[in-house]
Design a protein around this motif. Sequence first.
Motif, PDB file in Angstrom:
ATOM      1  N   SER A 215       0.839  -1.202   0.000  1.00  0.00           N
ATOM      2  CA  SER A 215       0.000   0.000   0.000  1.00  0.00           C
ATOM      3  C   SER A 215       0.868   1.243   0.000  1.00  0.00           C
ATOM      4  N   GLY A 216       0.341   2.303  -0.573  1.00  0.00           N
ATOM      5  CA  GLY A 216       1.054   3.574  -0.567  1.00  0.00           C
ATOM      6  C   GLY A 216       2.229   3.657  -1.513  1.00  0.00           C
ATOM      7  N   ALA A 217       2.376   2.689  -2.419  1.00  0.00           N
ATOM      8  CA  ALA A 217       3.468   2.747  -3.393  1.00  0.00           C
ATOM      9  C   ALA A 217       3.124   3.726  -4.504  1.00  0.00           C
ATOM     10  N   HIS A 218       4.111   4.421  -5.012  1.00  0.00           N
ATOM     11  CA  HIS A 218       3.925   5.313  -6.155  1.00  0.00           C
ATOM     12  C   HIS A 218       4.155   4.509  -7.432  1.00  0.00           C
ATOM     13  N   VAL A 219       3.164   4.500  -8.311  1.00  0.00           N
ATOM     14  CA  VAL A 219       3.263   3.736  -9.556  1.00  0.00           C
ATOM     15  C   VAL A 219       3.419   4.705 -10.723  1.00  0.00           C
ATOM     16  N   TYR A 220       4.499   4.545 -11.463  1.00  0.00           N
ATOM     17  CA  TYR A 220       4.789   5.373 -12.629  1.00  0.00           C
ATOM     18  C   TYR A 220       4.605   4.541 -13.895  1.00  0.00           C
ATOM     19  N   LEU A 221       4.158   5.192 -14.942  1.00  0.00           N
ATOM     20  CA  LEU A 221       4.058   4.552 -16.253  1.00  0.00           C
ATOM     21  C   LEU A 221       5.119   5.188 -17.139  1.00  0.00           C
ATOM     22  N   LEU A 222       6.059   4.365 -17.611  1.00  0.00           N
ATOM     23  CA  LEU A 222       7.222   4.880 -18.335  1.00  0.00           C
ATOM     24  C   LEU A 222       7.353   4.211 -19.696  1.00  0.00           C
ATOM     25  N   ALA A 223       7.906   4.952 -20.639  1.00  0.00           N
ATOM     26  CA  ALA A 223       8.187   4.421 -21.976  1.00  0.00           C
ATOM     27  C   ALA A 223       9.680   4.530 -22.236  1.00  0.00           C
ATOM     28  N   ASN A 238      -0.282  11.647 -16.890  1.00  0.00           N
ATOM     29  CA  ASN A 238      -0.574  13.083 -16.858  1.00  0.00           C
ATOM     30  C   ASN A 238      -0.832  13.492 -15.413  1.00  0.00           C
ATOM     31  N   SER A 239       0.057  14.298 -14.860  1.00  0.00           N
ATOM     32  CA  SER A 239      -0.072  14.667 -13.451  1.00  0.00           C
ATOM     33  C   SER A 239      -1.351  15.453 -13.177  1.00  0.00           C
ATOM     34  N   ALA A 240      -1.876  16.140 -14.202  1.00  0.00           N
ATOM     35  CA  ALA A 240      -3.153  16.845 -14.014  1.00  0.00           C
ATOM     36  C   ALA A 240      -4.290  15.853 -13.821  1.00  0.00           C
ATOM     37  N   LEU A 241      -4.113  14.640 -14.367  1.00  0.00           N
ATOM     38  CA  LEU A 241      -5.149  13.619 -14.220  1.00  0.00           C
ATOM     39  C   LEU A 241      -4.923  12.763 -12.983  1.00  0.00           C
ATOM     40  N   THR A 242      -3.643  12.491 -12.659  1.00  0.00           N
ATOM     41  CA  THR A 242      -3.379  11.683 -11.473  1.00  0.00           C
ATOM     42  C   THR A 242      -3.483  12.495 -10.197  1.00  0.00           C
ATOM     43  N   GLY A 243      -3.241  13.817 -10.320  1.00  0.00           N
ATOM     44  CA  GLY A 243      -3.274  14.671  -9.136  1.00  0.00           C
ATOM     45  C   GLY A 243      -2.012  14.607  -8.309  1.00  0.00           C
ATOM     46  N   ALA A 244      -0.975  13.909  -8.801  1.00  0.00           N
ATOM     47  CA  ALA A 244       0.267  13.800  -8.034  1.00  0.00           C
ATOM     48  C   ALA A 244       1.434  13.628  -8.993  1.00  0.00           C
ATOM     49  N   SER A 245       2.566  14.220  -8.646  1.00  0.00           N
ATOM     50  CA  SER A 245       3.774  14.080  -9.461  1.00  0.00           C
ATOM     51  C   SER A 245       4.990  14.388  -8.605  1.00  0.00           C
ATOM     52  N   ASP A 246       6.152  13.957  -9.095  1.00  0.00           N
ATOM     53  CA  ASP A 246       7.422  14.285  -8.466  1.00  0.00           C
ATOM     54  C   ASP A 246       8.475  14.359  -9.562  1.00  0.00           C
ATOM     55  N   GLY A 247       9.735  14.211  -9.200  1.00  0.00           N
ATOM     56  CA  GLY A 247      10.790  14.351 -10.184  1.00  0.00           C
ATOM     57  C   GLY A 247      10.761  13.315 -11.287  1.00  0.00           C
ATOM     58  N   LEU A 248      10.138  12.161 -11.050  1.00  0.00           N
ATOM     59  CA  LEU A 248      10.037  11.131 -12.077  1.00  0.00           C
ATOM     60  C   LEU A 248       8.846  11.349 -12.996  1.00  0.00           C
ATOM     61  N   GLY A 249       7.882  12.141 -12.560  1.00  0.00           N
ATOM     62  CA  GLY A 249       6.683  12.394 -13.354  1.00  0.00           C
ATOM     63  C   GLY A 249       5.420  12.114 -12.577  1.00  0.00           C
ATOM     64  N   GLY A 250       4.294  12.055 -13.291  1.00  0.00           N
ATOM     65  CA  GLY A 250       3.026  11.772 -12.651  1.00  0.00           C
ATOM     66  C   GLY A 250       2.986  10.353 -12.113  1.00  0.00           C
ATOM     67  N   TYR A 251       2.249  10.154 -11.032  1.00  0.00           N
ATOM     68  CA  TYR A 251       2.119   8.818 -10.475  1.00  0.00           C
ATOM     69  C   TYR A 251       0.760   8.656  -9.811  1.00  0.00           C
ATOM     70  N   VAL A 252       0.355   7.412  -9.622  1.00  0.00           N
ATOM     71  CA  VAL A 252      -0.815   7.079  -8.824  1.00  0.00           C
ATOM     72  C   VAL A 252      -0.335   6.289  -7.614  1.00  0.00           C
ATOM     73  N   THR A 253      -1.122   6.272  -6.590  1.00  0.00           N
ATOM     74  CA  THR A 253      -0.744   5.624  -5.334  1.00  0.00           C
ATOM     75  C   THR A 253      -1.585   4.382  -5.112  1.00  0.00           C
ATOM     76  N   THR A 254      -0.946   3.315  -4.667  1.00  0.00           N
ATOM     77  CA  THR A 254      -1.669   2.064  -4.464  1.00  0.00           C
ATOM     78  C   THR A 254      -2.545   2.132  -3.224  1.00  0.00           C
ATOM     79  N   ASP A 332      19.345   1.730 -15.522  1.00  0.00           N
ATOM     80  CA  ASP A 332      18.710   1.479 -14.233  1.00  0.00           C
ATOM     81  C   ASP A 332      17.211   1.479 -14.468  1.00  0.00           C
ATOM     82  N   ALA A 333      16.424   1.497 -13.396  1.00  0.00           N
ATOM     83  CA  ALA A 333      14.974   1.345 -13.537  1.00  0.00           C
ATOM     84  C   ALA A 333      14.315   2.507 -14.256  1.00  0.00           C
ATOM     85  N   THR A 334      14.939   3.666 -14.276  1.00  0.00           N
ATOM     86  CA  THR A 334      14.323   4.845 -14.885  1.00  0.00           C
ATOM     87  C   THR A 334      15.091   5.356 -16.098  1.00  0.00           C
ATOM     88  N   HIS A 335      16.072   4.593 -16.551  1.00  0.00           N
ATOM     89  CA  HIS A 335      16.828   4.957 -17.752  1.00  0.00           C
ATOM     90  C   HIS A 335      16.849   3.760 -18.697  1.00  0.00           C
TER      91      HIS A 335
END
Length: 839
Positions: A215-223, A238-254, A332-335
């Motif tokens: 629970s509470g994990a940040h889930v990012y969708l990456l290409a 889209n952070s405007a749709l998820t309502g949350a973002s950080d340095g990696l981008g928009g995310y949703v929370t589990t 790495d996981a984000t590159h």
Amino acid sequence: MTRLAVVGFLCLSLILAGCSTGNAKYGNPTTPSSATAAPMFSLAAGTYNSVQKVSITDATAGAAIYFTTNGTVPTTSSTPYTGPITVSSTETLMAVAIAAGYASSTVETAAYTISLPPPATAAPVFSPAGGSYNSVQTASITDATAGAAIYFTTNGSVPTVSSTPYTGPITVNSTETLMAVAIAPGYASSTVETAAYTITLAPDGKVMHGNTPLSGAHVYLLAANTNGYGNASVSLLNSALTGASDGLGGYVTTAADGGFTISGMYQCTPNTQVYTYALGGNAGSGDNAASGLLAILGNCPQSGSFTINPPFTMNEVTTVAAAYVMAGFANDATHVSSSGTPLAQTGIANAFANAVNLAENTTGAVLTTTQAGNGAVPQSEINTLANMLAVCIDLTSSNSCSLLFETATADGTASGPQPTDTATAAINIAHHPGANVAALYTLGTSASVFTPALSSQPNDFSVAVNFSVPNSTWAANSYPPFMGAHQIAVDASGNIWIPGFSTSTAYGLMKLSSLGAVLSPANGYTGGGLLNPYGVAIDPSGNVWVTDSVFAANTTVTVSEFSNAGVPLSPSTGFVPNNPQLGPSIAIDAQGNAWLPYGSGVAELSPTGEMVTANPGTPGREGPQGIAIDANDNVWIATGFPTQTGFFREFSSSGVAINPPSLGQYTCGALPNAEDETEGVAIDGSGSLWLVDSEGFVKEGVSPIPPCSGTGGGFVTQIEDRGGDVAIDGDGKAWVISGGGGIGTLSEFSNSGAPISPSNGWVGIPYEPITLNGFAAVSFVDLALDSSGNLWVIQQLYTGDYSHQMPYTFYAKEFIGISAPVVIPYSAGVKNHTLGSRP
């Protein structure tokens, strides 16, 4: 004007006209006519704040009423009154009545002042209308009044001009009520309109630690980035749709059950490769910032979004699968990235697709067989790797993560950069599967989240799949395949081409998809003069060239050609039949010409199969073996047993021997002796030549090369025997199969010749390191690299003793993500000057 004044006026008019006031005929006086009654207004004059209806009546029977609204005195020529008059603005009504036999009435006046409020602005309209939805909605608000400004609220309060102004679509990603009001210049406020949205999102996936939700994990969708290797992955949510973002981008929370939803919150570019990355979360021991999990979604559809049903799982197993399949493209996981060229796009698409061969997307469990059913998946090994990650994610102990990160460094060394999450740790292990094996295995045994797991320490943590191939038993009483003849090739689509070894009379050419599924018929592709397929090469057009081996009834090498669909293009007798000089190795140049050993020289066949160049030499099996072509279309051959001309020779693009060769001024490695056959040969990106004999490899270059052993990394030396195959990957590393006579070990070397593979070479599971009469019962024969970072070998299993009186069973073995992606086919590297380069 008063009634008396009117009578006086009329009398005066009569006198002036010479009329008497009496009856001229009878001499009697005349009485003046009575006046028509004065008209009466139904509404008293005054000020009103709405449109009024005014009626005019008259008491005189039959009286006709005439009126004006423009301030002129009404006469019988004015507007006749026929019914109620609408007074919608300030104006003065004047009326006069005239009845037959009566004089005109007095003129009556009624002045009305109309003070109307402004009209109301049209009511705002919501689209879509309020209601229940199972996905995020984008609500628009419009108004029919020109220039109207719209104000809205989402908290249940009545909107005013002080509320949030509407400037564009509103994202509704949870249950809420929108209220809106519109106001236009010169208009009153509209009515307040309401739209209540009930959003019930179906989960797209779950983030799990084994069977425990995170629970509470940040889930990012990456290409995967397509602008060059090493670049950061592209954030899609889209952070405007998820309502949350950080340095990696928009995310949703589990949620508490690990569930999350991303549908409707992103748009991906078709044919880019997409994956999910979950960071952090609580598995019951508190939030763990070092928890990193991956799952592959794969190729973005043309619609720009995935249809996810049923939901997918992200856990330690899907993370291991993702880490290995995309290892060739991930730092790495984000590159995760590629160059974006068509071949690179094919390579990374095939790599991502390979995840379905390792893990079940819905449950997150390791598969035992590949989807096509012919591949054996190393289930216990992948579970063991997953357990290493689980130890950290579960926070089993205070140092659970530090133990993992210290052993899974970015460069595989004890002092290398440490990862900060488990997903990147898994990628590091995939990059260096031979590093810290004992420590990693011990860590993996400290958890039993995933079973079955390995019961003993493996040679390495390379992940390999064994694919069974129809007609894969080599005939008894026959020689095993020569090593170094390139008996396996990969085309531009990632399909694998190998000879169909069989004890039957039908020897065909086998084709596997990039996922290992058999695409050719059960007996392989036949015809075109093909008898016993041996060497394989792909030309720049994607056609497949095959040579026959020389043994038993087949006394000469025949060359056959097939389309990429397996249709024979050569005649039924093959090209250049019955030529005893030809050797079984084959390579294709930039123009699509095929080159083969020709005694101790070379022969060239045109793209249509005619012999155009023939530099003859001494016929026989002890002549040249391996053959390769460099970026200048020069032809290089391994000479087999060393001769007075050395252990390799060079020929120009016209087949003329170049003596001395343009390489060889500087040598590194183990020089062969007179009893060792050089067979494998390859050209790297710098133009250096790599050869393999039974005592090591040799590298010949045009610039000084530091001394190197030419062995190590599992290379097995065998005096008086043959060398093995060699290939160069996209990072310039050399991959070598060593040891003739059935040893067949796979080794990896840096471009400077330093061994990278473990002391036993790369093994891969499943593997059976048994021996028969002192000889290995399982060995590797030939190898090929693909554009996805996978390495393919032909693995042979002996079922008798080493006396050429035994059958051999062959498998196609894929080492997943172990090498750097490389330009394929080889002829494309020659043509585009990209030998030993990433696509």
